[in-house]
Design a protein around this motif. Structure first.
Motif, PDB file in Angstrom:
ATOM      1  N   TRP A  38       0.779  -1.334   0.127  1.00  0.00           N
ATOM      2  CA  TRP A  38       0.124  -0.060   0.074  1.00  0.00           C
ATOM      3  C   TRP A  38       0.766   1.433   0.210  1.00  0.00           C
ATOM      4  N   CYS A  39       2.049   1.086   0.815  1.00  0.00           N
ATOM      5  CA  CYS A  39       2.804   2.564   1.201  1.00  0.00           C
ATOM      6  C   CYS A  39       3.661   2.560  -0.058  1.00  0.00           C
ATOM      7  N   LEU A  40       4.191   1.732  -0.522  1.00  0.00           N
ATOM      8  CA  LEU A  40       5.741   1.879  -1.160  1.00  0.00           C
ATOM      9  C   LEU A  40       5.527   2.578  -2.653  1.00  0.00           C
ATOM     10  N   PRO A  41       4.379   2.324  -3.440  1.00  0.00           N
ATOM     11  CA  PRO A  41       4.574   3.295  -4.572  1.00  0.00           C
ATOM     12  C   PRO A  41       4.287   4.795  -4.326  1.00  0.00           C
ATOM     13  N   GLY A  42       3.492   5.217  -3.601  1.00  0.00           N
ATOM     14  CA  GLY A  42       3.458   6.614  -3.215  1.00  0.00           C
ATOM     15  C   GLY A  42       4.714   6.996  -2.497  1.00  0.00           C
ATOM     16  N   ALA A  43       5.318   6.239  -1.830  1.00  0.00           N
ATOM     17  CA  ALA A  43       6.592   6.672  -1.197  1.00  0.00           C
ATOM     18  C   ALA A  43       7.628   6.574  -2.030  1.00  0.00           C
ATOM     19  N   VAL A  44       7.918   5.769  -3.079  1.00  0.00           N
ATOM     20  CA  VAL A  44       8.746   6.011  -4.294  1.00  0.00           C
ATOM     21  C   VAL A  44       8.633   7.024  -4.947  1.00  0.00           C
ATOM     22  N   GLY A  45       7.272   7.247  -5.306  1.00  0.00           N
ATOM     23  CA  GLY A  45       7.295   8.508  -6.148  1.00  0.00           C
ATOM     24  C   GLY A  45       7.198   9.943  -5.341  1.00  0.00           C
ATOM     25  N   MET A  46       7.181   9.847  -4.100  1.00  0.00           N
ATOM     26  CA  MET A  46       7.476  11.222  -3.136  1.00  0.00           C
ATOM     27  C   MET A  46       9.046  11.243  -3.325  1.00  0.00           C
ATOM     28  N   TYR A  47       9.736  10.147  -3.029  1.00  0.00           N
ATOM     29  CA  TYR A  47      11.345  10.264  -3.018  1.00  0.00           C
ATOM     30  C   TYR A  47      11.667  10.823  -4.568  1.00  0.00           C
ATOM     31  N   THR A  48      11.158  10.416  -5.476  1.00  0.00           N
ATOM     32  CA  THR A  48      11.561  10.490  -6.803  1.00  0.00           C
ATOM     33  C   THR A  48      11.397  12.159  -7.029  1.00  0.00           C
ATOM     34  N   LEU A  49      10.216  12.694  -6.305  1.00  0.00           N
ATOM     35  CA  LEU A  49       9.819  14.283  -6.560  1.00  0.00           C
ATOM     36  C   LEU A  49      11.007  14.941  -5.524  1.00  0.00           C
TER      37      LEU A  49
END
Length: 510
Positions: A115-126
């Motif tokens: 649940w968390c990892l896709p958004g977390a990876v996206g925010m890290y990339t940002l």
């Protein structure tokens, strides 16, 4: 004579002799089917669940209650109230608890990661690109972000309406939903939200057990008796021969007593809600002893972290960032919409992240799938990188992730260990019904707050209300109507809102 037996001839194992026992085969098939169902149910949620916690709750209800039937409606409402009443990310705790009840602790933990990892990876990339841009962004980008925010407001408003339809069961819950939304917009101190939800739970217990009903009934009955006594004293003496009139007066008095306050129940015994269905041990996350140990261990670590935070004169920057985010994840009630102003004080107020970068992350997280608490990954990466240029951003991202998510998940696991015991109490059902109603009312507060800061442009990078231009209100209405009456999924409504924002820029600004 000695006789020798011929040796037993060697036989090669056949398919019949090597076949595994039937119970073992059935168990293997059952385990394989369980994990297949788990993956099918959870793998896409981290990529498609847009709109923030209110929308997430509605998505979980549709999938796990209506379609898969992993839990029933009553269990869902109890978990909803429980997750709102505990600190931390509300929708993340909800998904963790549902999967833990259905498949055990490992299933809950894996669902949390998926649940968390896709958004977390996206925010890290940002975070990798934000530090390289200038103080202002191109005008089309502001229009895109404004369109995304406007569509999100409509989705959250729709989720608030749908949650209200399930939370409102009587007049008391209707009043609590209204009070949660109205009072939450007027006052937003951190301590206020848990106190408000606790008061709502107490209110429904008092209401369901009819303590005030009986008190009011006795008070009214005593007042009527006093009035009748006063009438007897002031009235002239009755005529001895008029016996029928006395009988008629007594009958009238008895009728008045029996028909007084027909709304209140005749019986004075409490009639609380029925006891919920049993919580089977095989679906229990932890035992109650282990649950108590987990809760005690968490508070021990929390006190240790806070003592070191206050006593160290020059703590390392990574530890300071972790301590602030750990504190925020522990004292936040109400989910993502409440965490934003607190993180602004604990991160921007410390000078670790600029106000521009914070607002940019806030706008982007509304359009990202998964939990809003993933903004901690973005803030942790920027804070550690800006304060210590030699430290990689990956370390800051991990500090932000574990600092924000650990308190809520650990407390949810501990409380679930106690849940099989406390949920059998009749007052628990009443208490959670009030917490559920108050928490639903706070969703309307989230709609109001995002409405006030949804529009971004070069002049007002801090955000302005949607009413600054009727076009943005129309975008909000589009997402609401599309989801309410045309079955538009939230992620599609978000994309349409962003496209409409860019089209508005091309027609008006360009």
């Amino acid at each position: 004579m000695l006789s020798f037996r011929s040796p037993i001839p060697h036989r090669e194992p056949t398919a019949a002799t090597t076949r595994e026992p039937e119970p073992t085969r059935q168990l293997r098939v059952h385990v394989s089917e369980k994990w297949r169902n788990f993956v099918v149910a959870n793998w896409h949620l981290g990529f498609t669940a847009f709109g923030g916690p209110p929308v997430h709750f509605q998505i979980f209800h549709t999938k796990f209650v209506d379609k898969l039937k992993w839990i029933d409606e009553q269990m869902y409402q109890e978990l909803f109230a429980l997750c709102q009443g505990l600190p931390g990310p509300a929708s993340t705790k909800m998904l963790f608890c549902i999967n833990s009840i259905h498949g055990g602790f490992l299933s809950g933990f894996l669902a949390f990661c998926i649940w968390c990892l896709p958004g977390a990876v996206g925010m890290y990339t940002l975070s990798l690109g934000v530090s390289k841009i200038g103080e202002t962004m191109p005008s089309p980008v502001y229009a895109l972000l404004s369109g995304l925010n406007a569509a999100t407001v409509g989705i959250i408003a729709l989720a608030a309406v749908q949650l209200s339809e399930k939370a409102i069961t009587d007049q008391m819950s209707r009043i609590l939903v209204f009070l949660g939304g109205a009072v939450g917009m007027l006052y937003s101190a951190l301590w206020f939200f848990p106190v408000l939800m606790f008061a709502g739970g107490v209110g429904t217990v008092v209401w369901d057990y009819r303590w005030l009903h009986n008190f009011i009934k006795k008070f009214k009955k005593q007042r009527v008796e006093n009035q009748e006594s006063q009438e007897v004293i002031t009235s002239p003496p009755p005529i001895p021969d008029d016996t029928p009139s006395i009988t008629s007066s007594s009958t009238t008095r008895q009728r008045r007593q029996n028909t007084d306050h027909p709304i209140l129940p005749v019986s004075t015994s409490p009639e609380p809600p029925t006891t919920p269905p049993s919580f089977t041990p095989e679906n229990q996350l932890l035992t109650w002893r282990t649950g108590l140990f987990v809760i005690a261990a968490f508070f021990t670590t929390f006190v240790t972290v806070m003592v070191l935070r206050g006593t160290l004169k020059t703590p390392p920057l990574p530890y300071s960032v972790f301590a602030n985010l750990y504190l925020a994840g522990t004292i936040i009630f109400g989910g993502g919409p409440v965490v934003i102003p607190l993180l602004r004080d604990y991160i921007v107020g410390e000078g670790w992240v600029s106000s521009r970068d914070f607002l940019l992350g806030l706008a982007i997280i509304q359009a990202f799938p998964g939990p809003n608490f993933n903004i901690a990954v973005y803030l942790g990466a920027l804070a550690v990188r800006n304060g210590n240029g030699s430290m990689p951003k990956e370390v800051g991202a991990m500090i932000g992730f574990f600092g924000m998510f650990t308190p809520g998940i650990v407390l949810a696991a501990g409380v679930m260990g106690l849940w099989s015991t406390i949920r059998k109490r009749r007052w628990t059902v009443s208490f959670l019904r009030g917490v559920n109603a108050l928490a639903t009312g706070l969703v309307y507060t989230a709609v109001y707050r995002l409405f006030q800061t949804a529009v971004l442009d070069e002049e007002y990078s801090g955000g302005r209300e949607l009413g600054i231009d009727p076009f943005w209100v129309a975008v909000t209405a589009t997402s609401f109507v599309g989801g309410r009456w045309f079955g538009m999924p939230p992620f599609l409504a978000i994309l349409i809102g962003g496209a409409l924002g860019v089209a508005w820029w091309g027609a008006v600004k360009a």
